[in-house]
Design an enzyme around this catalytic site. Structure first.
Site, mmCIF file in Angstrom:
data_model
loop_
_atom_site.group_PDB
_atom_site.id
_atom_site.type_symbol
_atom_site.label_atom_id
_atom_site.label_comp_id
_atom_site.label_asym_id
_atom_site.label_seq_id
_atom_site.Cartn_x
_atom_site.Cartn_y
_atom_site.Cartn_z
ATOM 1 N N MET A 66 -3.362 11.691 -14.221
ATOM 2 C CA MET A 66 -3.046 12.894 -14.986
ATOM 3 C C MET A 66 -3.878 12.940 -16.255
ATOM 4 S SD MET A 66 1.068 12.903 -14.449
ATOM 5 C CE MET A 66 1.335 14.122 -15.694
ATOM 6 N N GLY A 67 -3.915 14.097 -16.874
ATOM 7 C CA GLY A 67 -4.630 14.204 -18.129
ATOM 8 C C GLY A 67 -5.032 15.627 -18.489
ATOM 9 N N ARG A 68 -4.618 16.609 -17.756
ATOM 10 C CA ARG A 68 -4.903 18.011 -18.061
ATOM 11 C C ARG A 68 -6.349 18.212 -18.464
ATOM 12 N NH1 ARG A 68 -0.698 19.862 -21.791
ATOM 13 N NH2 ARG A 68 -2.106 19.136 -23.381
ATOM 14 N N ARG B 195 -12.150 -1.279 2.019
ATOM 15 C CA ARG B 195 -12.142 0.180 1.918
ATOM 16 C C ARG B 195 -12.376 0.606 0.474
ATOM 17 N NH1 ARG B 195 -12.702 -0.007 6.705
ATOM 18 N NH2 ARG B 195 -11.201 0.610 8.266
ATOM 19 N N SER C 254 3.142 13.204 -25.603
ATOM 20 C CA SER C 254 2.143 13.645 -24.634
ATOM 21 C C SER C 254 1.433 12.426 -24.072
ATOM 22 C CB SER C 254 1.119 14.563 -25.315
ATOM 23 O OG SER C 254 -0.002 14.762 -24.493
ATOM 24 N N ILE C 255 1.227 12.375 -22.769
ATOM 25 C CA ILE C 255 0.476 11.257 -22.210
ATOM 26 C C ILE C 255 -1.021 11.457 -22.370
ATOM 27 C CG2 ILE C 255 2.272 10.741 -20.522
ATOM 28 C CD1 ILE C 255 0.280 11.866 -18.383
ATOM 29 N N ASP C 256 -1.448 12.653 -22.748
ATOM 30 C CA ASP C 256 -2.876 12.959 -22.817
ATOM 31 C C ASP C 256 -3.594 12.285 -23.984
ATOM 32 O OD1 ASP C 256 -2.709 14.557 -20.586
ATOM 33 O OD2 ASP C 256 -2.353 16.373 -21.727
#
Length: 107
Positions: A66-68, A59, A22-24
Site C-alpha cells: 500500500m502507499g497511495r 520462483r 497514516s501508513i503512507d
C-alpha cells in the site's frame, strides 16, 4: 451556565494537538506518521515468508504494498529485502523497463 464566569475566564483557550494516522508517511514535518512502522513491520514479515517459498520453489514473486501516492513503504521494504526491481510513484520507470526486467528474470 454550568461553570462559573471565573473558571471560564481562566480557561478561555483550548489547545489542540493533532496526530497524523497514516501508513503512507507522507506528512511534512514528522519523522514517521502513526501506522507507518507497524505497516512496514507487517510487510517485512510477509517478505520473509515469501522469500522462503520463492527460494524453495525457484520462483520469482511480485509484491505490491500500500502507499497511495507515496512510495515510502515500497522503497524501505525494497531496500531492506534486497529487491531486484522497485516501482514507486515518485520515480516512474523509464521506457523499456519491461525488456530489462525480462532479461534480468532470464538470468
Amino acid at each position: 451556565g454550568q461553570i462559573s464566569e471565573g473558571v471560564a475566564r481562566e480557561n478561555c483557550r483550548l489547545n489542540i494537538v493533532g496526530l497524523v494516522g497514516s501508513i503512507d508517511n507522507d506528512f511534512c514535518g514528522t519523522d514517521m506518521t502513526i501506522g507507518t512502522d507497524s505497516a512496514l513491520h507487517r510487510i517485512m514479515e510477509v517478505i520473509d515468508a515469501i522469500t522462503t517459498t520463492a527460494q524453495s520453489h525457484q520462483r520469482t514473486f511480485v509484491l505490491e504494498v500500500m502507499g497511495r501516492h507515496c512510495g515510502y513503504l515500497a522503497l524501505v521494504s525494497g531496500l531492506a529485502s534486497g529487491a531486484d526491481w522497485l516501482f514507486i510513484p515518485e520515480s516512474p520507470p523509464e521506457d523499456g523497463w519491461e525488456d530489462l526486467m525480462c532479461e534480468r528474470l532470464g538470468e
